[in-house]
Design a protein around this motif. Structure first.
Motif, mmCIF file in Angstrom:
data_model
loop_
_atom_site.group_PDB
_atom_site.id
_atom_site.type_symbol
_atom_site.label_atom_id
_atom_site.label_comp_id
_atom_site.label_asym_id
_atom_site.label_seq_id
_atom_site.Cartn_x
_atom_site.Cartn_y
_atom_site.Cartn_z
ATOM 1 N N LEU A 102 0.829 -1.198 0.000
ATOM 2 C CA LEU A 102 0.000 0.000 0.000
ATOM 3 C C LEU A 102 0.873 1.261 0.000
ATOM 4 O O LEU A 102 0.596 2.224 -0.724
ATOM 5 C CB LEU A 102 -0.926 -0.011 1.224
ATOM 6 C CG LEU A 102 -1.877 1.167 1.372
ATOM 7 C CD1 LEU A 102 -2.837 1.250 0.188
ATOM 8 C CD2 LEU A 102 -2.678 1.082 2.674
ATOM 9 N N ALA A 103 1.955 1.218 0.790
ATOM 10 C CA ALA A 103 2.828 2.394 0.886
ATOM 11 C C ALA A 103 3.508 2.693 -0.446
ATOM 12 O O ALA A 103 3.880 3.838 -0.713
ATOM 13 C CB ALA A 103 3.862 2.177 1.986
ATOM 14 N N ASP A 104 3.657 1.678 -1.294
ATOM 15 C CA ASP A 104 4.221 1.906 -2.615
ATOM 16 C C ASP A 104 3.267 2.715 -3.484
ATOM 17 O O ASP A 104 3.663 3.464 -4.360
ATOM 18 C CB ASP A 104 4.476 0.563 -3.312
ATOM 19 C CG ASP A 104 5.860 0.059 -2.975
ATOM 20 O OD1 ASP A 104 6.693 0.879 -2.562
ATOM 21 O OD2 ASP A 104 6.088 -1.160 -3.119
ATOM 22 N N ILE B 179 0.259 7.065 4.921
ATOM 23 C CA ILE B 179 -0.666 6.041 5.427
ATOM 24 C C ILE B 179 -1.279 6.536 6.733
ATOM 25 O O ILE B 179 -0.566 6.781 7.708
ATOM 26 C CB ILE B 179 0.069 4.703 5.688
ATOM 27 C CG1 ILE B 179 0.862 4.274 4.457
ATOM 28 C CG2 ILE B 179 -0.900 3.622 6.138
ATOM 29 C CD1 ILE B 179 0.058 3.701 3.344
ATOM 30 N N PHE B 180 -2.623 6.667 6.729
ATOM 31 C CA PHE B 180 -3.331 7.179 7.894
ATOM 32 C C PHE B 180 -3.876 6.016 8.736
ATOM 33 O O PHE B 180 -3.900 4.865 8.277
ATOM 34 C CB PHE B 180 -4.505 8.062 7.445
ATOM 35 C CG PHE B 180 -4.059 9.311 6.741
ATOM 36 C CD1 PHE B 180 -3.873 10.489 7.456
ATOM 37 C CD2 PHE B 180 -3.811 9.312 5.376
ATOM 38 C CE1 PHE B 180 -3.463 11.650 6.819
ATOM 39 C CE2 PHE B 180 -3.406 10.466 4.732
ATOM 40 C CZ PHE B 180 -3.225 11.640 5.453
ATOM 41 N N SER C 33 -6.315 8.223 -2.398
ATOM 42 C CA SER C 33 -6.977 7.536 -1.281
ATOM 43 C C SER C 33 -7.417 6.137 -1.682
ATOM 44 O O SER C 33 -7.686 5.864 -2.856
ATOM 45 C CB SER C 33 -8.209 8.349 -0.888
ATOM 46 O OG SER C 33 -9.095 7.565 -0.136
ATOM 47 N N GLN C 34 -7.513 5.263 -0.693
ATOM 48 C CA GLN C 34 -8.101 3.951 -0.983
ATOM 49 C C GLN C 34 -9.623 4.117 -1.084
ATOM 50 O O GLN C 34 -10.223 4.865 -0.315
ATOM 51 C CB GLN C 34 -7.826 2.981 0.156
ATOM 52 C CG GLN C 34 -6.390 2.613 0.355
ATOM 53 C CD GLN C 34 -6.318 1.396 1.265
ATOM 54 O OE1 GLN C 34 -6.450 0.254 0.824
ATOM 55 N NE2 GLN C 34 -6.122 1.639 2.533
ATOM 56 N N GLY C 35 -10.205 3.382 -2.000
ATOM 57 C CA GLY C 35 -11.658 3.340 -2.057
ATOM 58 C C GLY C 35 -12.093 2.154 -1.221
ATOM 59 O O GLY C 35 -11.499 1.083 -1.273
ATOM 60 N N GLU C 36 -13.133 2.379 -0.414
ATOM 61 C CA GLU C 36 -13.652 1.279 0.406
ATOM 62 C C GLU C 36 -15.028 0.944 -0.147
ATOM 63 O O GLU C 36 -15.914 1.798 -0.173
ATOM 64 C CB GLU C 36 -13.747 1.751 1.847
ATOM 65 C CG GLU C 36 -14.064 0.660 2.821
ATOM 66 C CD GLU C 36 -13.928 1.175 4.253
ATOM 67 O OE1 GLU C 36 -13.334 0.482 5.072
ATOM 68 O OE2 GLU C 36 -14.415 2.282 4.532
ATOM 69 N N ASP D 295 -8.988 -0.724 -1.776
ATOM 70 C CA ASP D 295 -7.815 -0.673 -2.649
ATOM 71 C C ASP D 295 -7.710 0.757 -3.177
ATOM 72 O O ASP D 295 -8.717 1.478 -3.225
ATOM 73 C CB ASP D 295 -7.982 -1.652 -3.825
ATOM 74 C CG ASP D 295 -6.639 -2.019 -4.446
ATOM 75 O OD1 ASP D 295 -6.134 -3.116 -4.145
ATOM 76 O OD2 ASP D 295 -6.083 -1.192 -5.207
ATOM 77 N N THR D 296 -6.512 1.128 -3.629
ATOM 78 C CA THR D 296 -6.392 2.448 -4.257
ATOM 79 C C THR D 296 -7.062 2.427 -5.635
ATOM 80 O O THR D 296 -7.368 3.471 -6.195
ATOM 81 C CB THR D 296 -4.911 2.858 -4.404
ATOM 82 O OG1 THR D 296 -4.211 1.757 -4.955
ATOM 83 C CG2 THR D 296 -4.304 3.244 -3.077
#
Ligand code: KIV
Ligand code: ZN
Length: 512
Positions: free
Chosen positions: A365-367, A372-373, A462-465, A483-484
């Motif tokens: 995810l950090a890539d 990262i929150f 942002s990631q979409g949930e 996921d982003t």
């Protein structure tokens, strides 16, 4: 000095009775820890007799939580009470909550019992619960439609039998605030031993009045409110914890009690956690925890707030935790930083392998997203749990092709019961194409009831949930994915929902 208002959270029990909101044991422990951090007084962890899974969840919460009382629900039946007593054995502080219906319609049509027999059963249940703990709560179900004289008799008898809390539920959300407030006032006045128990209320939101009714009851002397995070619960839900807490704290000038012991700064993160685990998203204009709850759109409001925030703000966003979604970790953060931030969020790992697997996900995810929150971390853990629990169908890969003027196409590789399958389909959009491709190979026979996408944090990275609600034969499940890439998040959510529908469920509903 005013009295303390006891906050009894039933997100894990009544909240879970919302169709599709069922939670795994580990998810319940995560939510319970968040409630404990908020310093909620009582956490109703579930209904232990409902199924072995429910029993294990209550036990796990009882073992994990130390600073809040953990409560288990039991009908007024010996076997229910014994099972609750067993599940709560490890709790530092345990409560058994037993109930039986007292309204004419419930006694006649549901229980098929005479009022005197109901009263006798209520007393017997409280006495049995007292063998396990001296902290016993009794609820006359559907009290909001029960006859006052009978209610008074039942309450007097159960308090004599050892109930330390008597809870008055408006089970069907029928009452209006002035009526419900008067009911509580009358009960406290008329029940001769009322001073020996705490009067509690439990309001449902069928007419949108759960919080108003709860507050009217507090005004009349109730000193415990039963509520859920985000107002989750059966049908229209229960009274929302965040609204009750913030109403009592903001208007401490009118209530004879306080919620000073509740750590209000935990409210927003707890709300996010519950919504990400259950897939029940929070509407933007929801009080306290909705994205717009503190946003000032109009120029006049903005101008006023800039000059003096009290012109338009009665609460401070930061007091309920709006600014505490800290950017904690990034691409270069190590395993220890990752582990300790999650520990602060109440997440621990059963083994080094679990930690390693989560850390790999974090690095992936950090890539894609360099800040990262906390909410990203919570979603990451939720997703790791979802995959660990539900294994029949796995999403191996997804490729979508979408171009202006062309019909979108999706090619999906799934692993179903250990066998890889590739399939392609087209649809009106990339998500539709992906779902059609998955369904064409899984043939679940489910109907899509809801599809929703939310951004976990702000910004285009942002990631979409995604939440997907499926229905089959009257059973409803919610699937989640993050996921982003929102098409991938959607496919993950769909697969998660399918896995849930393929897992047989046999649990009893307490009120049926
Ligand atoms: O709504 C209700 O009556 C309940 C009881 C079990 C307290 O949830
Ligand atoms: Zn209820």
């Amino acid at each position: 000095m005013t009295d303390k208002l006891i906050i009894f959270d039933t997100t894990l029990r009544d909240g879970e009775q919302s169709p599709g909101a069922s939670m795994t044991r580990d998810e319940k422990v995560r939510i319970a820890r968040a409630l404990e951090r908020m310093r909620v007084d009582v956490i109703e962890a579930g209904f232990p007799i409902a199924s072995p899974g429910d029993f294990e969840s209550v036990k796990a919460v009882a073992d994990a939580v130390k600073d809040s009382t953990v409560c288990g629900l039991a009908r007024a039946l010996d076997r229910d009470i014994d099972r609750a007593g067993e599940a709560l054995k490890g709790a530092a502080s345990a409560r058994i909550h037993t109930f039986i219906a007292t309204s004419p319609i419930h006694m006649k049509m549901k229980l098929r019992m005479q009022p005197d027999a109901v009263l006798e059963q209520a007393v017997a249940a409280v006495k049995r619960a007292c063998k396990y703990t001296d902290n016993v709560e009794f609820s006359p179900e559907d009290a909001g439609r029960s006859e006052l004289d009978f209610l008074c008799r039942v309450l007097e008898a159960v308090i004599d039998a050892g109930a330390t809390t008597v809870n008055i539920p408006d089970t069907v959300g029928y009452n209006l605030p002035h009526q419900f407030g008067a009911l509580i006032g009358n009960l406290i006045e008329r029940v001769p031993n009322a001073d020996k128990a705490v009067f509690s209320v439990h309001c449902h939101n069928d007419l949108g009045l759960a919080v108003a009714n709860s507050l009217a009851a507090v005004d009349s002397g109730a000193r415990q409110v039963e509520c859920t995070i985000n107002g989750l619960g059966e049908r229209a839900g229960n009274a929302a914890l965040e609204e009750v807490v913030m109403a009592v704290s903001t208007r401490h000038d009118v209530f004879g009690c306080n919620v000073d012991h509740i750590d209000r700064s935990q409210i927003v993160s707890c709300s996010r956690l519950v919504s990400s685990i259950t897939g029940f998203t929070v509407q933007p204009n929801k009080a306290i925890v909705g994205a717009n709850a503190f946003a000032h759109e109009s120029g006049i409001h903005q101008d006023g707030v800039l000059k003096s925030r009290e012109t338009y703000e009665i609460m401070r966003a930061e007091d309920v935790g709006w600014s505490t979604n800290r950017m904690v970790l990034g691409k270069h953060s190590g395993r220890n930083a990752f582990r300790s931030r999650l520990a602060e969020l109440g997440v621990s790992f059963g083994s080094e392998e679990e930690l390693n697997a989560a850390f790999v996900r974090f690095k992936e995810l950090a890539d894609k997203k360099h800040e990262i929150f906390d909410d990203d971390l919570q979603a990451l853990v939720t997703e790791a749990n979802l995959e660990a629990e539900n294994e029949r169908v796995k999403l191996v890969s997804l490729r979508v092709c979408s171009e202006t003027g062309e019909t979108p196409e999706a090619t999906v590789t799934l692993n179903i019961d250990g066998e890889e399958k590739h399939v392609s389909a087209s649809g009106s959009g990339p998500v539709d194409a992906a779902f059609k491709a998955i369904e064409s190979v899984v043939c679940s026979g489910t109907e899509l009831q809801l599809y929703s996408v939310n951004n976990i944090t702000s910004g285009t990275d942002s990631q979409g949930e995604v939440t997907v609600r499926l229905e089959r034969g009257g059973r409803i499940v919610n699937g989640q994915g993050a996921d982003t890439d929102i098409v991938i998040a959607s496919a993950k959510a769909y697969v998660n929902a399918l896995n849930k529908i393929f897992t047989p469920e046999d649990r009893e509903h307490p009120q049926v």
